[in-house]
Design a protein around this motif. Structure first.
Motif, PDB file in Angstrom:
ATOM      1  N   MET A 161       0.035   0.051  10.592  1.00  0.00           N
ATOM      2  CA  MET A 161       1.006   0.073   9.497  1.00  0.00           C
ATOM      3  C   MET A 161       0.588  -0.921   8.422  1.00  0.00           C
ATOM      4  N   SER A 162       0.773  -0.541   7.185  1.00  0.00           N
ATOM      5  CA  SER A 162       0.539  -1.443   6.056  1.00  0.00           C
ATOM      6  C   SER A 162       1.743  -1.391   5.116  1.00  0.00           C
ATOM      7  N   MET A 163       2.133  -2.554   4.589  1.00  0.00           N
ATOM      8  CA  MET A 163       3.277  -2.637   3.680  1.00  0.00           C
ATOM      9  C   MET A 163       2.855  -3.397   2.428  1.00  0.00           C
ATOM     10  N   ILE A 164       3.020  -2.755   1.285  1.00  0.00           N
ATOM     11  CA  ILE A 164       2.662  -3.339  -0.001  1.00  0.00           C
ATOM     12  C   ILE A 164       3.909  -3.388  -0.871  1.00  0.00           C
ATOM     13  N   VAL A 165       4.230  -4.553  -1.375  1.00  0.00           N
ATOM     14  CA  VAL A 165       5.319  -4.698  -2.341  1.00  0.00           C
ATOM     15  C   VAL A 165       4.701  -4.747  -3.736  1.00  0.00           C
ATOM     16  N   GLN A 166       5.144  -3.868  -4.586  1.00  0.00           N
ATOM     17  CA  GLN A 166       4.688  -3.864  -5.971  1.00  0.00           C
ATOM     18  C   GLN A 166       5.768  -4.443  -6.873  1.00  0.00           C
ATOM     19  N   ILE A 167       5.393  -5.462  -7.633  1.00  0.00           N
ATOM     20  CA  ILE A 167       6.252  -6.007  -8.683  1.00  0.00           C
ATOM     21  C   ILE A 167       5.519  -5.823 -10.009  1.00  0.00           C
ATOM     22  N   SER A 168       6.250  -5.886 -11.096  1.00  0.00           N
ATOM     23  CA  SER A 168       5.601  -5.621 -12.374  1.00  0.00           C
ATOM     24  C   SER A 168       6.334  -6.313 -13.506  1.00  0.00           C
ATOM     25  N   ASP A 169       5.596  -6.510 -14.602  1.00  0.00           N
ATOM     26  CA  ASP A 169       6.182  -6.964 -15.864  1.00  0.00           C
ATOM     27  C   ASP A 169       7.001  -8.237 -15.673  1.00  0.00           C
ATOM     28  N   LEU A 170       6.312  -9.268 -15.183  1.00  0.00           N
ATOM     29  CA  LEU A 170       6.947 -10.548 -14.904  1.00  0.00           C
ATOM     30  C   LEU A 170       7.291 -11.283 -16.193  1.00  0.00           C
ATOM     31  N   HIS A 171       6.422 -11.187 -17.201  1.00  0.00           N
ATOM     32  CA  HIS A 171       6.642 -11.749 -18.542  1.00  0.00           C
ATOM     33  C   HIS A 171       7.014 -13.236 -18.513  1.00  0.00           C
ATOM     34  N   HIS A 207      -8.976  -3.815   2.906  1.00  0.00           N
ATOM     35  CA  HIS A 207      -8.786  -4.277   4.280  1.00  0.00           C
ATOM     36  C   HIS A 207      -7.516  -3.728   4.938  1.00  0.00           C
ATOM     37  N   LEU A 208      -6.712  -2.953   4.208  1.00  0.00           N
ATOM     38  CA  LEU A 208      -5.474  -2.415   4.772  1.00  0.00           C
ATOM     39  C   LEU A 208      -5.686  -0.981   5.247  1.00  0.00           C
ATOM     40  N   ASP A 209      -4.660  -0.424   5.879  1.00  0.00           N
ATOM     41  CA  ASP A 209      -4.722   0.972   6.314  1.00  0.00           C
ATOM     42  C   ASP A 209      -4.713   1.935   5.139  1.00  0.00           C
ATOM     43  N   VAL A 210      -4.204   1.487   4.007  1.00  0.00           N
ATOM     44  CA  VAL A 210      -4.235   2.268   2.779  1.00  0.00           C
ATOM     45  C   VAL A 210      -5.020   1.460   1.749  1.00  0.00           C
TER      46      VAL A 210
END
Length: 268
Positions: A1-11, A110-113
Protein backbone atom coordinates in the motif's frame (compact mmCIF):
# COMPACT_ATOMS: atom_id res chain seq x y z
CA UNK A 1 0.00 0.00 0.00
CA UNK A 2 1.13 3.54 -0.73
CA UNK A 3 -0.49 6.77 0.49
CA UNK A 4 0.28 10.17 -1.01
CA UNK A 5 -1.18 13.42 0.31
CA UNK A 6 -1.28 16.17 -2.28
CA UNK A 7 -1.41 19.79 -1.15
CA UNK A 8 -1.24 22.77 -3.45
CA UNK A 9 -1.06 26.54 -3.77
CA UNK A 10 0.43 27.26 -0.37
CA UNK A 11 1.24 30.89 -1.32
CA UNK A 12 3.42 31.51 1.73
CA UNK A 13 4.20 35.24 1.91
CA UNK A 14 6.41 37.50 3.99
CA UNK A 15 5.18 38.47 7.46
CA UNK A 16 2.99 41.59 7.43
CA UNK A 17 2.82 41.72 3.64
CA UNK A 18 -0.64 42.74 2.36
CA UNK A 19 -1.34 39.15 1.34
CA UNK A 20 -0.21 37.80 4.69
CA UNK A 21 -2.36 40.26 6.62
CA UNK A 22 -5.49 39.37 4.66
CA UNK A 23 -5.12 35.61 4.07
CA UNK A 24 -2.57 34.45 6.70
CA UNK A 25 -1.19 31.76 4.39
CA UNK A 26 1.56 30.63 6.75
CA UNK A 27 -0.94 30.09 9.56
CA UNK A 28 -3.12 28.04 7.23
CA UNK A 29 -0.11 25.98 6.14
CA UNK A 30 0.74 25.35 9.79
CA UNK A 31 -2.77 23.93 10.29
CA UNK A 32 -2.31 21.72 7.23
CA UNK A 33 1.02 20.41 8.55
CA UNK A 34 -0.54 19.62 11.93
CA UNK A 35 -3.44 17.85 10.19
CA UNK A 36 -1.10 15.74 8.05
CA UNK A 37 0.90 14.83 11.14
CA UNK A 38 -2.28 13.48 12.76
CA UNK A 39 -3.19 11.22 9.83
CA UNK A 40 -3.10 7.50 10.55
CA UNK A 41 -1.37 5.84 8.94
CA UNK A 42 1.15 8.51 8.09
CA UNK A 43 1.47 9.21 4.36
CA UNK A 44 4.43 7.80 2.50
CA UNK A 45 4.78 11.10 0.68
CA UNK A 46 3.44 14.64 0.65
CA UNK A 47 3.37 16.21 -2.82
CA UNK A 48 3.11 20.02 -2.94
CA UNK A 49 2.02 20.81 -6.48
CA UNK A 50 3.24 24.36 -6.97
CA UNK A 51 2.68 27.99 -6.01
CA UNK A 52 4.65 27.31 -2.86
CA UNK A 53 5.15 31.03 -2.22
CA UNK A 54 3.32 34.18 -3.24
CA UNK A 55 5.80 36.68 -4.72
CA UNK A 56 8.84 34.56 -5.72
CA UNK A 57 11.00 36.04 -2.94
CA UNK A 58 13.82 34.08 -1.31
CA UNK A 59 12.59 35.25 2.11
CA UNK A 60 9.25 33.57 1.42
CA UNK A 61 11.00 30.26 0.71
CA UNK A 62 12.89 30.61 3.98
CA UNK A 63 9.58 31.07 5.79
CA UNK A 64 8.12 28.13 3.87
CA UNK A 65 11.01 25.91 4.96
CA UNK A 66 10.48 26.92 8.58
CA UNK A 67 6.75 26.14 8.34
CA UNK A 68 7.45 22.71 6.86
CA UNK A 69 10.07 21.81 9.48
CA UNK A 70 7.52 20.04 11.70
CA UNK A 71 6.12 17.87 8.89
CA UNK A 72 6.79 14.23 9.73
CA UNK A 73 6.23 12.73 6.30
CA UNK A 74 8.71 13.26 3.45
CA UNK A 75 7.72 16.04 1.05
CA UNK A 76 8.43 16.71 -2.62
CA UNK A 77 8.06 20.25 -3.92
CA UNK A 78 6.90 21.33 -7.38
CA UNK A 79 6.96 24.73 -9.05
CA UNK A 80 4.03 26.85 -10.18
CA UNK A 81 3.67 30.28 -11.72
CA UNK A 82 4.30 32.00 -8.37
CA UNK A 83 7.60 30.19 -7.83
CA UNK A 84 11.25 30.96 -8.52
CA UNK A 85 13.26 27.89 -9.46
CA UNK A 86 16.62 29.26 -8.31
CA UNK A 87 15.35 30.44 -4.92
CA UNK A 88 13.64 27.08 -4.40
CA UNK A 89 16.87 25.17 -5.11
CA UNK A 90 18.97 27.51 -2.97
CA UNK A 91 16.77 27.44 0.13
CA UNK A 92 15.88 23.75 -0.15
CA UNK A 93 19.42 22.70 -1.02
CA UNK A 94 19.00 19.59 1.14
CA UNK A 95 16.25 18.32 -1.20
CA UNK A 96 18.49 16.31 -3.49
CA UNK A 97 15.64 15.32 -5.84
CA UNK A 98 15.49 18.93 -7.13
CA UNK A 99 17.48 18.89 -10.37
CA UNK A 100 19.81 21.46 -11.85
CA UNK A 101 18.99 22.76 -15.28
CA UNK A 102 16.15 24.80 -16.73
CA UNK A 103 13.25 22.75 -15.35
CA UNK A 104 12.32 21.39 -11.93
CA UNK A 105 10.91 17.99 -12.71
CA UNK A 106 11.66 14.54 -11.34
CA UNK A 107 10.25 11.10 -10.61
CA UNK A 108 9.37 9.34 -7.37
CA UNK A 109 10.13 5.66 -7.87
CA UNK A 110 10.30 4.01 -4.45
CA UNK A 111 6.54 3.63 -3.80
CA UNK A 112 4.03 1.12 -5.13
CA UNK A 113 2.75 3.87 -7.41
CA UNK A 114 5.18 6.00 -9.41
CA UNK A 115 4.97 9.81 -9.54
CA UNK A 116 6.24 11.90 -12.46
CA UNK A 117 6.35 15.58 -11.48
CA UNK A 118 6.40 18.03 -14.39
CA UNK A 119 7.49 21.65 -14.50
CA UNK A 120 4.84 23.65 -16.40
CA UNK A 121 6.06 27.12 -15.46
CA UNK A 122 6.53 30.00 -17.90
CA UNK A 123 8.62 32.55 -15.93
CA UNK A 124 6.79 35.83 -15.58
CA UNK A 125 3.46 34.49 -16.84
CA UNK A 126 0.39 33.12 -15.08
CA UNK A 127 -0.36 30.37 -17.56
CA UNK A 128 1.80 27.33 -18.17
CA UNK A 129 3.18 25.23 -20.96
CA UNK A 130 4.74 21.92 -21.79
CA UNK A 131 7.24 22.65 -24.54
CA UNK A 132 8.73 20.02 -26.86
CA UNK A 133 11.70 19.54 -24.54
CA UNK A 134 9.52 18.90 -21.50
CA UNK A 135 7.22 16.58 -23.40
CA UNK A 136 10.23 14.62 -24.64
CA UNK A 137 11.44 14.29 -21.05
CA UNK A 138 8.03 12.97 -19.99
CA UNK A 139 7.91 10.52 -22.89
CA UNK A 140 11.35 9.19 -21.91
CA UNK A 141 10.32 8.76 -18.28
CA UNK A 142 7.15 6.92 -19.27
CA UNK A 143 9.18 4.59 -21.46
CA UNK A 144 11.42 3.67 -18.51
CA UNK A 145 8.64 1.92 -16.60
CA UNK A 146 5.59 0.78 -18.52
CA UNK A 147 4.09 -1.62 -15.99
CA UNK A 148 4.08 0.35 -12.74
CA UNK A 149 0.93 2.43 -12.00
CA UNK A 150 1.88 6.08 -12.49
CA UNK A 151 0.59 9.49 -11.44
CA UNK A 152 1.52 12.40 -13.71
CA UNK A 153 1.54 15.70 -11.80
CA UNK A 154 1.87 19.28 -13.02
CA UNK A 155 0.84 22.65 -11.64
CA UNK A 156 -1.33 23.95 -14.49
CA UNK A 157 -4.41 21.88 -15.36
CA UNK A 158 -4.36 20.74 -18.98
CA UNK A 159 -8.18 20.67 -19.06
CA UNK A 160 -10.76 23.43 -18.46
CA UNK A 161 -12.86 23.64 -15.31
CA UNK A 162 -15.42 26.20 -16.45
CA UNK A 163 -14.17 29.26 -14.53
CA UNK A 164 -13.25 31.45 -17.48
CA UNK A 165 -10.39 33.53 -16.08
CA UNK A 166 -8.71 30.48 -14.54
CA UNK A 167 -9.10 28.42 -17.70
CA UNK A 168 -7.49 31.23 -19.70
CA UNK A 169 -4.38 30.96 -17.53
CA UNK A 170 -4.07 27.20 -17.14
CA UNK A 171 -1.93 25.07 -19.48
CA UNK A 172 -1.99 27.34 -22.52
CA UNK A 173 0.52 25.43 -24.67
CA UNK A 174 1.26 21.73 -25.00
CA UNK A 175 -2.08 20.35 -23.85
CA UNK A 176 -3.03 18.44 -27.01
CA UNK A 177 0.43 16.86 -27.25
CA UNK A 178 0.23 15.84 -23.58
CA UNK A 179 -3.22 14.35 -24.12
CA UNK A 180 -1.96 12.31 -27.07
CA UNK A 181 1.04 11.09 -25.10
CA UNK A 182 -1.06 10.03 -22.12
CA UNK A 183 -3.52 8.21 -24.36
CA UNK A 184 -0.65 5.90 -25.35
CA UNK A 185 0.64 5.42 -21.79
CA UNK A 186 -1.46 2.66 -20.28
CA UNK A 187 0.37 2.75 -16.95
CA UNK A 188 -0.87 6.28 -16.15
CA UNK A 189 -3.72 5.97 -13.65
CA UNK A 190 -4.15 9.62 -12.66
CA UNK A 191 -3.30 13.14 -13.84
CA UNK A 192 -3.21 15.72 -11.04
CA UNK A 193 -2.73 19.47 -10.97
CA UNK A 194 -3.20 22.53 -8.78
CA UNK A 195 -3.34 26.23 -9.72
CA UNK A 196 -7.11 26.77 -9.78
CA UNK A 197 -7.75 26.63 -6.01
CA UNK A 198 -10.75 24.36 -6.54
CA UNK A 199 -11.33 20.62 -6.91
CA UNK A 200 -12.71 19.35 -10.19
CA UNK A 201 -12.33 16.23 -12.28
CA UNK A 202 -12.41 15.36 -15.97
CA UNK A 203 -11.22 12.72 -18.40
CA UNK A 204 -8.01 13.69 -20.16
CA UNK A 205 -6.16 11.42 -22.54
CA UNK A 206 -8.39 8.60 -21.40
CA UNK A 207 -7.24 9.09 -17.81
CA UNK A 208 -9.03 10.47 -14.76
CA UNK A 209 -7.65 13.97 -14.16
CA UNK A 210 -8.27 16.20 -11.17
CA UNK A 211 -7.19 19.41 -9.49
CA UNK A 212 -6.19 19.88 -5.86
CA UNK A 213 -7.61 22.76 -3.79
CA UNK A 214 -5.40 25.18 -1.87
CA UNK A 215 -4.17 24.98 1.71
CA UNK A 216 -4.62 28.75 1.76
CA UNK A 217 -7.69 30.18 0.00
CA UNK A 218 -10.11 29.00 -2.68
CA UNK A 219 -11.40 30.61 -5.87
CA UNK A 220 -15.16 31.17 -6.00
CA UNK A 221 -17.20 28.79 -8.10
CA UNK A 222 -18.57 31.21 -10.67
CA UNK A 223 -18.93 30.00 -14.26
CA UNK A 224 -20.69 33.17 -15.45
CA UNK A 225 -18.22 35.84 -14.39
CA UNK A 226 -15.85 37.01 -17.14
CA UNK A 227 -13.98 39.95 -15.58
CA UNK A 228 -12.09 38.21 -12.78
CA UNK A 229 -12.38 35.88 -9.81
CA UNK A 230 -13.20 36.17 -6.12
CA UNK A 231 -10.96 34.77 -3.39
CA UNK A 232 -12.97 32.84 -0.85
CA UNK A 233 -12.39 31.80 2.74
CA UNK A 234 -13.66 28.31 2.04
CA UNK A 235 -12.23 25.35 4.01
CA UNK A 236 -8.79 24.17 2.96
CA UNK A 237 -8.71 20.71 1.40
CA UNK A 238 -6.21 18.14 0.18
CA UNK A 239 -6.21 15.10 -2.08
CA UNK A 240 -5.24 11.75 -0.61
CA UNK A 241 -4.15 9.21 -3.22
CA UNK A 242 -4.38 5.69 -1.80
CA UNK A 243 -2.96 2.81 -3.81
CA UNK A 244 -3.56 -0.84 -3.00
CA UNK A 245 -2.54 -3.52 -5.52
CA UNK A 246 -5.88 -5.30 -5.17
CA UNK A 247 -8.04 -2.24 -5.79
CA UNK A 248 -5.79 0.19 -7.65
CA UNK A 249 -5.62 3.91 -7.04
CA UNK A 250 -8.42 5.66 -5.14
CA UNK A 251 -8.37 9.42 -4.49
CA UNK A 252 -10.12 11.04 -1.52
CA UNK A 253 -10.90 14.76 -1.22
CA UNK A 254 -10.41 15.58 2.47
CA UNK A 255 -11.06 18.74 4.47
CA UNK A 256 -8.04 20.01 6.40
CA UNK A 257 -8.54 20.64 10.12
CA UNK A 258 -10.26 19.24 13.17
CA UNK A 259 -13.77 17.90 12.68
CA UNK A 260 -15.51 16.31 15.67
CA UNK A 261 -16.98 12.84 15.60
CA UNK A 262 -20.76 12.97 15.88
CA UNK A 263 -21.43 9.26 16.31
CA UNK A 264 -19.00 6.35 16.43
CA UNK A 265 -20.70 3.31 14.91
CA UNK A 266 -19.16 -0.15 15.19
CA UNK A 267 -20.02 -2.53 12.37
CA UNK A 268 -19.65 -6.28 12.04
Amino acid sequence: MSMIVQISDLHVSDPDSPSDRIVRQADRLARAVAWINRLRPQPDLVLASGDLVDQCRRSEYERLKAELADLRAPIRLMVGNHDDRDHLRAVFDDHDYLPDGPFVHYTVDHLDVRVIALDSQIPGEIGGELCARRLAWLEARLAEETAKPTIVALHHPPFPGGIEKMDAHSLIRGGPALESLLARAGQVVRVVAGHVHRPFTAMFGGRLAMTCPSTSHQIAFDIERQDGVAIMDEPAQALLHLYRPASGLVTHLLPIGDHPVLVDVKLD
